[in-house]
Design an enzyme around this catalytic site. Structure first.
Site, mmCIF file in Angstrom:
data_model
loop_
_atom_site.group_PDB
_atom_site.id
_atom_site.type_symbol
_atom_site.label_atom_id
_atom_site.label_comp_id
_atom_site.label_asym_id
_atom_site.label_seq_id
_atom_site.Cartn_x
_atom_site.Cartn_y
_atom_site.Cartn_z
ATOM 1 N N ASP A 125 3.846 0.327 9.981
ATOM 2 C CA ASP A 125 3.112 -0.338 9.263
ATOM 3 C C ASP A 125 1.818 -0.467 10.029
ATOM 4 O O ASP A 125 1.324 -0.250 11.516
ATOM 5 C CB ASP A 125 3.661 -1.411 10.781
ATOM 6 N N ASP A 148 0.483 -2.616 -2.990
ATOM 7 C CA ASP A 148 1.658 -4.244 -3.599
ATOM 8 C C ASP A 148 0.071 -5.425 -3.729
ATOM 9 O O ASP A 148 0.287 -6.029 -3.230
ATOM 10 C CB ASP A 148 2.849 -4.411 -3.179
ATOM 11 N N LYS A 152 3.964 -12.335 -7.847
ATOM 12 C CA LYS A 152 4.392 -13.901 -7.099
ATOM 13 C C LYS A 152 3.894 -14.707 -6.219
ATOM 14 O O LYS A 152 4.131 -14.499 -5.400
ATOM 15 C CB LYS A 152 5.871 -13.638 -7.271
ATOM 16 N N ASP A 184 -5.725 -2.837 -9.686
ATOM 17 C CA ASP A 184 -5.851 -3.629 -10.931
ATOM 18 C C ASP A 184 -5.091 -4.007 -11.588
ATOM 19 O O ASP A 184 -4.867 -4.616 -12.775
ATOM 20 C CB ASP A 184 -5.051 -1.868 -11.831
ATOM 21 N N ARG A 222 -2.332 8.438 -9.332
ATOM 22 C CA ARG A 222 -1.462 8.590 -11.397
ATOM 23 C C ARG A 222 -1.892 7.555 -11.494
ATOM 24 O O ARG A 222 -1.462 6.879 -12.262
ATOM 25 C CB ARG A 222 -0.070 9.641 -10.219
#
Length: 243
Positions: A125, A148, A152, A184, A222
């Protein structure tokens, strides 16, 4: 997966604390080549984020010259872009943190293949690494590329770019150091811009106070190419640590 001391721990700093984390460990299959690289190279280039052992960056990056600037990269995936940045800037150390074992092994292979001496890999972490293991003002930059987005609403608390995290980064960065984020996911980009713009510790390098053009030193990843192929807008944010 690995005998003690020969590879990254599957549960670094387990039990160190309980809090909401911005990541979920991914234990996908490790190839034989990745396992071989981890067994041979992890003892030399790996750092366990245990929340207890201070990291002395000059010793960690020896034999690079004393005073070599060190940038922390948080989340590197399979490591291709990280290796490319390290190769393009051999006078800067990169401490790359992630919990993805196959990516750690792949990046170690790239280090060996390209003869990179300015890369070290941290397992665990990054918040624990910043808060408990690195000294104040030690970093010449922090990079958070494509974290990430936790799209939601009920998961927004898991997003790594939050006011507390930004100020923690600031405490470990030297004046003038860059906090560089990229995503993005447009709603997350707006969230990042709001959080960073509200920080008293940073100033936006973009003249208009918005997003910055992708700098030449950040190669296309990528993941980024996949996003662009889907029509996503990639946003870069570059904020400078104030004195």
């Amino acid at each position: 997966m690995f005998p003690p001391g020969t590879g990254p721990s599957p549960r670094p700093a387990e039990g160190h604390e309980r809090r909401v984390r911005s990541f979920v460990p991914r234990r996908s299959r490790v190839t034989e080549a990745q396992r071989d690289a981890l067994l041979r190279l992890w003892p030399r280039y790996g750092v366990e984020i245990d929340g207890r052992t201070p990291v002395a960056l000059p010793e960690l990056f020896a034999p690079l010259p004393p005073g070599t600037p060190v940038v922390l990269e948080i989340g590197f995936g399979m490591g291709e872009a990280t290796a490319e940045m390290a190769a393009a800037d051999p006078e800067t150390g990169i401490l790359a943190a992630d919990v993805h074992t196959p990516g750690q092994g792949h990046l170690l292979r790239l280090m060996e293949q390209r003869g990179l001496k300015n890369l070290r890999i941290a397992n665990g972490d990054a918040v624990t690494l910043l808060r408990d293991m690195l000294p104040e003002g030690a970093l010449a930059g922090v990079r958070v590329f494509f974290p990430d987005p936790w799209p939601k609403k009920r998961h927004h608390k898991r997003r790594i770019i939050q006011p507390e995290f930004v100020e923690l980064c600031a405490s470990r960065m030297s004046p003038g150091a860059l906090l560089h984020c990229a995503t993005d996911w447009e709603p997350y980009a707006e969230h990042m811009l709001d959080v960073l713009s509200a920080s008293p510790s940073f100033e936006n390098t973009a003249p208009d106070g918005g997003f910055a053009p992708r700098p030449d030193f950040r190669p296309l990843t990528r993941f980024e190419r996949q996003g662009l192929a889907k029509g996503h807008q990639v946003r870069d944010l570059l904020f400078r640590r104030l004195p």
